[in-house]
Design a protein around this motif. Structure first.
Motif, short mmCIF file in Angstrom:
data_model
loop_
_atom_site.label_atom_id
_atom_site.label_comp_id
_atom_site.label_asym_id
_atom_site.label_seq_id
_atom_site.Cartn_x
_atom_site.Cartn_y
_atom_site.Cartn_z
N ASP A 1 0.87 -1.18 0.00
CA ASP A 1 0.00 0.00 0.00
C ASP A 1 0.91 1.23 0.00
O ASP A 1 1.43 1.64 1.04
CB ASP A 1 -0.90 -0.03 1.23
N ARG B 1 0.17 4.17 2.37
CA ARG B 1 0.53 3.96 3.78
C ARG B 1 2.04 3.77 3.96
O ARG B 1 2.54 3.89 5.07
CB ARG B 1 -0.19 2.72 4.32
N GLY C 1 0.08 -4.69 3.48
CA GLY C 1 -1.08 -5.25 4.14
C GLY C 1 -1.05 -6.76 3.99
O GLY C 1 -0.88 -7.28 2.89
N VAL D 1 -7.09 -7.67 7.73
CA VAL D 1 -5.80 -7.16 7.30
C VAL D 1 -4.99 -6.70 8.51
O VAL D 1 -5.54 -6.16 9.47
CB VAL D 1 -5.95 -5.99 6.29
N ASN D 2 -3.68 -6.97 8.47
CA ASN D 2 -2.72 -6.41 9.42
C ASN D 2 -1.64 -5.72 8.60
O ASN D 2 -1.21 -6.25 7.56
CB ASN D 2 -2.06 -7.48 10.28
N TYR D 3 -1.15 -4.57 9.07
CA TYR D 3 -0.14 -3.84 8.33
C TYR D 3 1.25 -4.07 8.95
O TYR D 3 1.38 -4.25 10.17
CB TYR D 3 -0.48 -2.35 8.28
N PHE E 1 -11.11 -5.98 6.51
CA PHE E 1 -10.75 -5.43 5.21
C PHE E 1 -11.90 -5.49 4.21
O PHE E 1 -12.16 -4.54 3.47
CB PHE E 1 -9.54 -6.19 4.65
#
Length: 455
Positions: free
Chosen positions: A148, A151, A155, A170-172, A185
């Motif tokens: 992403d 960001r 993700g 989703v985890n970033y 998400f």
């Protein structure tokens, strides 16, 4: 694909199901080939290997399994097995590999972790670890990742169940080591399965399976923000297809949508093409237009360079065997069964019955003989014009009966036909699915006598 099913009277399936987003890595300048990652299953479990397998392709449609279709990496923690691998090129170079931490088909098992590896070139795998994605009492299925840019983070998406419904979470992360908190998400309000997202320029596309009607749908968003995708297509296909992935051709405006049948009994991959993903128009490809690695399940496809393609073949090697596809029945391959030679629809077990070593002809080195992989003392030979599997008795007659000469395909010159060595007016063909050698005169005969050598 990972799933939970309950069954109603009469065999109807009421599916309360999983979903997982499959975010396909994007082609970069210089990419001209593709790598596929997968695990394997077969109808009678002979090929069940819950580990990372690789295949390569120059065109994205015809695949060569690597390492003799054996695993190249296997988890050493958690359940000790993997499903649903994902391969992505990282922004800093090299690749990351993610996968579901699950061996076999115990889809009721709770697990908050996924597998992860790093790899500079997919020829070695380092830094194996398990990543904890959440603390919910549920599964963590089909993990994938995307970059992403807005960001400045990756993700990691996966399927988990919260509130009685499966959605995409989703985890970033910036490094696939330190993982942020989970967020929802994609949740269209009903159970979805195996969504695939193509990260585009201006528009991003998400394809998923809806269990409201069992169809594959496409959604799109101008951002990659959680909960931003809106469905824009009608159902692409209805039936036992799931685990879709979207792949764009490296060199042109052409798209492929791949889907996986949900059962190893019908364990095959399907493909569609589109000239414009925005148009809601997908055309199914026939099995004559694409192949799949033997017993491959729930794959991932990542663009690679021609050099990487060559290096992977050099490191892992192409198979020492072939499978041979029928021209007019392209879902059928040549196999032996009780020593009879025939064509049958893939998949089946023993799957080794369809594997052949095309060796120098026993009667002439300019020809070929078909040596069985699982019965290496036996070859295809004709007797009374009917072809079967028989042990080599060392005679000149056997050698002549078991030798054929490759010629351009009688129905399609890009394919192959096989002319008998000792009856040169006859070619190998199928008739009522049984192999024999016959004179070829009609259009139907030419189609019956045309084959594709692949894997």
């Amino acid at each position: 694909m990972l799933q939970r099913r309950t069954f109603l009277a009469g065999g109807l399936s009421a599916v309360a199901l999983t979903g997982a987003a499959r975010l396909t890595a994007q082609a970069a300048p210089g990419d001209s080939a593709y790598v596929m990652g997968y695990f394997t299953e077969s109808p009678s479990k002979l090929a069940d290997r819950y580990a990372l397998h690789l295949a390569v392709s120059p065109d994205g449609l015809t695949w060569t399994p690597l390492n003799q279709n054996n695993p190249v990496a296997t988890p050493t923690a958690g359940t000790g097995g993997l499903r649903d691998p994902f391969i992505m090129r990282k922004q800093s170079g090299g690749f990351v590999v993610l996968a579901t931490d699950l061996t076999g088909t115990d889809f009721t098992r709770q697990n908050q972790y996924i597998h992860a590896w790093d790899s500079p070139d997919l020829r070695s795998f380092t830094g194996y670890r398990r990543l904890k994605m959440h603390s919910m009492p549920t599964h963590t299925w089909a993990p994938e990742a995307f970059w992403d840019a807005a960001r400045g983070q990756y993700g990691i998406v996966y399927s988990a169940n919260s509130g009685g419904r499966d959605g995409i979470w989703v985890n970033y992360t910036t490094d696939f080591v330190t993982i942020g908190a989970p967020q929802l998400f994609f949740d269209p309000g009903f159970n979805v399965l195996d969504a695939t997202v193509h990260v585009g320029s201006g528009t991003n596309f998400l394809y998923y399976k809806s269990f409201t009607d069992g169809r594959l749908y496409g959604a799109r968003s101008s951002t990659l923000n959680p909960r931003s995708f809106t469905t824009y297509t009608s159902g692409v296909v209805n039936g036992g297809i799931e685990a879709p992935i979207v792949v764009k051709a490296n060199d042109r405006n052409e798209w492929w949508l791949w889907g996986d049948s949900f059962s190893p009994v019908n364990g095959e991959l399907y493909a569609w093409r589109s000239g414009d993903i925005n148009t809601n128009s997908w055309t199914p490809l026939t099995k004559a237009q694409y192949s799949q690695p033997l017993n491959a399940k729930h794959p991932t496809i990542c663009p690679i360079t021609a050099t990487e393609h060559a290096n992977l073949l050099s490191r892992w090697g192409a198979p020492a065997w072939n499978r041979i596809k029928s021209y007019n029945f392209p879902d059928h391959v040549i196999r032996h069964a009780d020593n009879a030679a025939r064509i049958d629809p893939y998949p089946f077990d023993p799957y080794q019955d369809s594997q052949w070593r095309l060796v120098a002809g026993l009667a002439s080195s300019s020809g070929v003989s078909f040596r069985s992989v699982n019965f290496p003392d036996r070859y295809l030979r004709h007797a009374g014009y009917v072809v079967g599997l028989a042990a080599n008795d060392g005679s000149a007659a056997f050698a002549a009966d078991a030798t054929f000469h490759r010629v351009p395909g009688l129905a399609n010159g890009a394919w192959t036909s096989f002319r008998s060595h000792n009856f040169p007016d006859r070619h190998l063909r199928h008739a009522n699915y049984v192999l024999r050698i016959d004179p070829i005169s009609t259009t139907a005969d030419r189609a019956d006598a045309t084959f594709q050598i692949g894997y």
